[in-house]
Design a protein around this motif. Sequence first.
Motif, mmCIF file in Angstrom:
data_model
loop_
_atom_site.group_PDB
_atom_site.id
_atom_site.type_symbol
_atom_site.label_atom_id
_atom_site.label_comp_id
_atom_site.label_asym_id
_atom_site.label_seq_id
_atom_site.Cartn_x
_atom_site.Cartn_y
_atom_site.Cartn_z
ATOM 1 N N GLU A 69 12.249 -13.533 22.471
ATOM 2 C CA GLU A 69 11.638 -12.416 21.747
ATOM 3 C C GLU A 69 11.925 -12.598 20.271
ATOM 4 O O GLU A 69 13.019 -13.011 19.887
ATOM 5 C CB GLU A 69 12.224 -11.089 22.262
ATOM 6 N N ARG A 70 10.928 -12.293 19.452
ATOM 7 C CA ARG A 70 11.104 -12.493 18.006
ATOM 8 C C ARG A 70 10.239 -11.482 17.256
ATOM 9 O O ARG A 70 9.014 -11.493 17.384
ATOM 10 C CB ARG A 70 10.689 -13.926 17.638
ATOM 11 N N TYR A 71 10.878 -10.611 16.491
ATOM 12 C CA TYR A 71 10.099 -9.598 15.787
ATOM 13 C C TYR A 71 10.833 -9.118 14.539
ATOM 14 O O TYR A 71 12.044 -9.261 14.401
ATOM 15 C CB TYR A 71 9.798 -8.407 16.702
ATOM 16 N N ILE A 72 10.053 -8.514 13.645
ATOM 17 C CA ILE A 72 10.584 -7.736 12.530
ATOM 18 C C ILE A 72 9.973 -6.346 12.652
ATOM 19 O O ILE A 72 8.750 -6.201 12.666
ATOM 20 C CB ILE A 72 10.223 -8.368 11.170
ATOM 21 N N LYS A 73 10.828 -5.340 12.767
ATOM 22 C CA LYS A 73 10.361 -3.951 12.908
ATOM 23 C C LYS A 73 10.784 -3.159 11.678
ATOM 24 O O LYS A 73 11.955 -3.171 11.300
ATOM 25 C CB LYS A 73 10.924 -3.309 14.171
ATOM 26 N N ILE A 74 9.805 -2.510 11.064
ATOM 27 C CA ILE A 74 10.056 -1.673 9.886
ATOM 28 C C ILE A 74 9.766 -0.226 10.283
ATOM 29 O O ILE A 74 8.632 0.114 10.647
ATOM 30 C CB ILE A 74 9.163 -2.087 8.703
ATOM 31 N N ARG A 75 10.794 0.590 10.233
ATOM 32 C CA ARG A 75 10.635 2.006 10.574
ATOM 33 C C ARG A 75 10.489 2.811 9.280
ATOM 34 O O ARG A 75 11.430 2.945 8.513
ATOM 35 C CB ARG A 75 11.822 2.490 11.398
ATOM 36 N N PHE A 76 9.284 3.313 9.067
ATOM 37 C CA PHE A 76 8.993 4.187 7.932
ATOM 38 C C PHE A 76 9.208 5.638 8.353
ATOM 39 O O PHE A 76 9.397 5.932 9.534
ATOM 40 C CB PHE A 76 7.543 4.010 7.475
ATOM 41 N N ALA B 128 5.741 6.098 10.342
ATOM 42 C CA ALA B 128 5.195 5.108 11.277
ATOM 43 C C ALA B 128 6.195 3.978 11.487
ATOM 44 O O ALA B 128 7.112 3.779 10.663
ATOM 45 C CB ALA B 128 3.881 4.533 10.748
ATOM 46 N N ASN B 129 6.019 3.252 12.584
ATOM 47 C CA ASN B 129 6.762 2.021 12.827
ATOM 48 C C ASN B 129 5.786 0.847 12.800
ATOM 49 O O ASN B 129 4.740 0.889 13.456
ATOM 50 C CB ASN B 129 7.450 2.038 14.194
ATOM 51 N N ILE B 130 6.142 -0.173 12.040
ATOM 52 C CA ILE B 130 5.336 -1.397 11.970
ATOM 53 C C ILE B 130 6.161 -2.533 12.565
ATOM 54 O O ILE B 130 7.304 -2.761 12.158
ATOM 55 C CB ILE B 130 4.954 -1.749 10.517
ATOM 56 N N THR B 131 5.572 -3.269 13.527
ATOM 57 C CA THR B 131 6.280 -4.368 14.172
ATOM 58 C C THR B 131 5.474 -5.653 14.069
ATOM 59 O O THR B 131 4.309 -5.688 14.485
ATOM 60 C CB THR B 131 6.546 -4.070 15.662
ATOM 61 N N LEU C 38 0.810 -1.224 0.000
ATOM 62 C CA LEU C 38 0.000 0.000 0.000
ATOM 63 C C LEU C 38 0.847 1.279 0.000
ATOM 64 O O LEU C 38 0.352 2.345 -0.381
ATOM 65 C CB LEU C 38 -0.925 0.004 1.222
ATOM 66 N N ASN C 39 2.097 1.162 0.463
ATOM 67 C CA ASN C 39 2.989 2.340 0.507
ATOM 68 C C ASN C 39 2.346 3.519 1.242
ATOM 69 O O ASN C 39 2.417 4.671 0.804
ATOM 70 C CB ASN C 39 3.379 2.778 -0.913
ATOM 71 N N SER C 40 1.706 3.228 2.386
ATOM 72 C CA SER C 40 0.930 4.249 3.092
ATOM 73 C C SER C 40 1.709 5.018 4.148
ATOM 74 O O SER C 40 1.199 6.014 4.677
ATOM 75 C CB SER C 40 -0.282 3.584 3.768
ATOM 76 N N TYR C 41 2.919 4.587 4.475
ATOM 77 C CA TYR C 41 3.606 5.167 5.639
ATOM 78 C C TYR C 41 4.927 5.834 5.290
ATOM 79 O O TYR C 41 5.750 6.094 6.152
ATOM 80 C CB TYR C 41 3.821 4.083 6.703
ATOM 81 N N GLY C 42 5.111 6.106 4.028
ATOM 82 C CA GLY C 42 6.315 6.814 3.617
ATOM 83 C C GLY C 42 7.470 5.891 3.276
ATOM 84 O O GLY C 42 7.301 4.686 3.055
ATOM 85 N N GLU C 43 8.645 6.468 3.264
ATOM 86 C CA GLU C 43 9.865 5.747 2.892
ATOM 87 C C GLU C 43 10.309 4.812 4.018
ATOM 88 O O GLU C 43 10.182 5.134 5.203
ATOM 89 C CB GLU C 43 10.968 6.773 2.605
ATOM 90 N N ILE C 44 10.845 3.647 3.646
ATOM 91 C CA ILE C 44 11.422 2.755 4.647
ATOM 92 C C ILE C 44 12.794 3.292 5.035
ATOM 93 O O ILE C 44 13.676 3.445 4.199
ATOM 94 C CB ILE C 44 11.548 1.316 4.119
#
Length: 327
Positions: A242-249, A252-255, A139-145
């Motif tokens: 603990e196990r996660y993938i965090k994408i900082r746009f 916004a941050n998506i985890t 969707l590219n809704s949160y800006g640049e990665i």
Amino acid sequence: MKDSKRILIIGFGSIARKHARILNQNWPGFEIGIYKKGIFFKSDELNLCKRKFTTYQECIEWRPNYVIIASPCSFHLNQALFFAKQGIPTFIEKPIGKGNESKSSWDELFAYSKTVPIMVGYVFRHDECLKELENILSLNSYGEIIDIESYCGSWLPDWRPNSDYKKTVSAQNKFGGGVLLELSHEIDLINYLFGPIEIKYASSMNTNSLEIDVEDIALIQAECLSCKFLTMKLNFCTKPQERYIKIRFSNANITWDLNNQIIRIKEPECKESILYKSENDLDYKYVKQFENFFKFAENIESSRCSVYDAFESLNLICCAKKMSSKN
């Protein structure tokens, strides 16, 4: 698919027993056979297996419809070649190999995979959260990665509470242990979502906290077309898990919390909230994985993880190992 199928499991460690349980629960008409050298230790899952074999010849004479290779990864390639030569649809647990196999053997497996269904078990490719995360990214809704961080930390002795962890595959180099091979789901997921990735730096070490002969912690820094700052941190020497993938746009941050099957979002001036939560149990992705494998074997749908996909992940692991040895 008819229920009267025979499925052969190679090996009988923890993941093999898990497969036997899931197959019995979801495909009760299947007849399960086990191949294993040495003693068959008693377990609830062993009672689910109607046939037990100690030689490949016995396996072939049984005429299985499918094979699941769930042995140590140092045996995967040779075993896959043996059953592929018989024309039997083959499922190989991850990782596809240890990385020290010959090029000619890999070429042989690639050639067989063109006519024999061969799939690799990177089970998180079948996770509902992964599909949701793919939708979010599209969707590219949160800006640049800006930054991507993948973390997987746990305590190896907790993996198999009823076993001596020092004697498990994970803790022994000769069987393909160590975090880079054992926790390769993270490498596969990141390459699947954002690849092709290029590793720029890698470091690993044995902290000596577990008294084993493999690396128990690793750091990988990489880049891809959409992001120049990509970090993977792997260990099995810490608590709590603990196990996660965090994408900082940029906006916004998506985890993705892999253990709790939740995707969270944190936007400016807002509290963190849940974007998606799976309502299914942790076995669900394994069921979906086998559904995909059986349909792939019958040419109904394509594989979610081909031998080429898994080999690409193995190459990244080998690259990280090579860089680590220099560092």
